[in-house]
Design a protein around this motif. Structure first.
Motif, mmCIF file in Angstrom:
data_model
loop_
_atom_site.group_PDB
_atom_site.id
_atom_site.type_symbol
_atom_site.label_atom_id
_atom_site.label_comp_id
_atom_site.label_asym_id
_atom_site.label_seq_id
_atom_site.Cartn_x
_atom_site.Cartn_y
_atom_site.Cartn_z
ATOM 1 N N LEU A 110 40.166 74.778 17.359
ATOM 2 C CA LEU A 110 40.983 74.281 16.565
ATOM 3 C C LEU A 110 39.727 73.790 15.170
ATOM 4 O O LEU A 110 38.994 73.446 15.602
ATOM 5 C CB LEU A 110 41.253 73.281 17.298
ATOM 6 N N HIS A 111 40.542 74.387 14.610
ATOM 7 C CA HIS A 111 39.432 74.185 13.141
ATOM 8 C C HIS A 111 39.828 72.629 12.185
ATOM 9 O O HIS A 111 40.529 71.894 12.960
ATOM 10 C CB HIS A 111 40.454 75.234 11.787
ATOM 11 N N GLY A 112 38.553 72.195 12.172
ATOM 12 C CA GLY A 112 38.848 71.197 11.450
ATOM 13 C C GLY A 112 38.179 69.470 12.725
ATOM 14 O O GLY A 112 36.998 68.985 12.213
ATOM 15 N N TYR A 113 38.673 70.324 13.410
ATOM 16 C CA TYR A 113 38.069 69.306 14.564
ATOM 17 C C TYR A 113 36.499 69.987 15.837
ATOM 18 O O TYR A 113 36.390 69.444 16.203
ATOM 19 C CB TYR A 113 38.894 69.261 15.630
ATOM 20 N N ASP A 114 36.900 71.409 15.614
ATOM 21 C CA ASP A 114 35.465 72.037 15.450
ATOM 22 C C ASP A 114 35.575 72.121 17.322
ATOM 23 O O ASP A 114 34.669 71.949 17.509
ATOM 24 C CB ASP A 114 34.946 72.136 15.004
ATOM 25 N N LEU A 115 36.838 72.222 17.832
ATOM 26 C CA LEU A 115 37.014 72.383 19.520
ATOM 27 C C LEU A 115 37.564 73.885 19.539
ATOM 28 O O LEU A 115 38.119 74.407 18.987
ATOM 29 C CB LEU A 115 37.865 71.198 19.752
ATOM 30 N N SER A 116 37.326 73.965 20.484
ATOM 31 C CA SER A 116 37.214 75.651 21.087
ATOM 32 C C SER A 116 37.035 75.908 23.006
ATOM 33 O O SER A 116 36.708 74.681 23.580
ATOM 34 C CB SER A 116 36.544 76.318 20.574
ATOM 35 N N ARG A 117 37.975 76.209 23.339
ATOM 36 C CA ARG A 117 37.806 76.678 24.884
ATOM 37 C C ARG A 117 38.122 78.199 25.185
ATOM 38 O O ARG A 117 38.922 79.365 24.113
ATOM 39 C CB ARG A 117 39.390 76.424 25.533
ATOM 40 N N ASP A 118 37.498 78.712 25.452
ATOM 41 C CA ASP A 118 37.761 80.265 25.885
ATOM 42 C C ASP A 118 39.116 80.284 27.272
ATOM 43 O O ASP A 118 39.295 79.436 27.810
ATOM 44 C CB ASP A 118 36.645 80.790 26.774
ATOM 45 N N VAL A 119 40.179 81.114 26.855
ATOM 46 C CA VAL A 119 41.066 81.729 27.427
ATOM 47 C C VAL A 119 39.948 83.029 27.962
ATOM 48 O O VAL A 119 40.444 84.115 27.598
ATOM 49 C CB VAL A 119 42.339 81.475 27.188
ATOM 50 N N MET A 120 40.917 83.522 29.614
ATOM 51 C CA MET A 120 40.823 84.856 30.059
ATOM 52 C C MET A 120 42.576 85.817 30.193
ATOM 53 O O MET A 120 43.190 85.167 29.534
ATOM 54 C CB MET A 120 40.665 83.945 30.980
ATOM 55 N N ALA A 121 42.207 87.014 29.996
ATOM 56 C CA ALA A 121 43.586 87.790 29.630
ATOM 57 C C ALA A 121 43.922 87.116 30.843
ATOM 58 O O ALA A 121 43.325 86.968 32.554
ATOM 59 C CB ALA A 121 42.675 89.135 29.476
ATOM 60 N N GLY A 122 45.463 86.879 30.833
ATOM 61 C CA GLY A 122 46.515 86.638 32.013
ATOM 62 C C GLY A 122 46.271 85.501 32.394
ATOM 63 O O GLY A 122 46.980 84.760 32.622
ATOM 64 N N GLY A 123 45.470 84.326 31.758
ATOM 65 C CA GLY A 123 45.174 83.371 32.059
ATOM 66 C C GLY A 123 45.796 81.882 30.802
ATOM 67 O O GLY A 123 46.070 82.242 29.994
ATOM 68 N N THR A 124 45.630 80.765 30.963
ATOM 69 C CA THR A 124 46.110 79.273 30.591
ATOM 70 C C THR A 124 44.764 78.736 30.402
ATOM 71 O O THR A 124 44.063 78.855 31.299
ATOM 72 C CB THR A 124 46.948 78.504 31.451
#
Length: 146
Positions: free
Chosen positions: A101-115
């Motif tokens: 999420l740009h501007g907030y500089d937040l991120s999360r990894d997502v796995m293939a087939g994951g949420t």
């Protein structure tokens, strides 16, 4: 005559005052008294009850994004929220990547087939891009009204 009455009044007052004094000749045994002091301590307990009620306004705005073949299904998801709103980006993806999420500089990894879930409070007004960071693919557009 007035002087005589004044002198008598003064003598009477002096005698009355002298009679109010204590007699120092009293023996020590007659002066003994027993004083008992009782102290009572009271403890007060205060109980505070807080009720938490979740209202419709208190629930977070959930932005669901489904990624198929490394692209947002149905096109870029567009969502508008108000400054101060709680928001949760929920990204279900068939490819592994970083959701950013740009501007907030937040991120999360997502796995293939994951949420991946990315919760935050919308504190910055403006328009913000959500993308699959490694691929550089925009998957959502978030507008925060200030």
């Amino acid at each position: 005559m007035k002087k005589l009455m004044l002198v008598c009044a003064c003598l009477l007052a002096a005698t009355a005052i002298a009679g109010c004094g204590s007699d120092d000749s009293t023996t020590a045994s007659s002066m003994e008294t027993t004083t008992q002091t009782t102290t009572t301590q009271t403890t007060t307990t205060q109980t505070t009850t807080t009720d938490t009620t979740t209202t419709a306004a208190g629930k977070p705005t959930v932005v669901n994004i489904v990624v198929v073949n490394a692209a947002p299904q149905g096109g870029i998801v567009r969502q508008t929220v108000n400054k101060g709103d709680r928001v949760v980006l929920v990204v279900k993806s068939d490819v592994a990547d970083e959701i950013h999420l740009h501007g907030y500089d937040l991120s999360r990894d997502v796995m293939a087939g994951g949420t991946a879930r990315l919760p935050f409070t919308a504190t910055l007004p403006g328009r913000f891009e959500v993308e699959l960071e490694s691929r550089g693919v925009q998957i959502a557009d978030l507008t925060v009204n200030g």
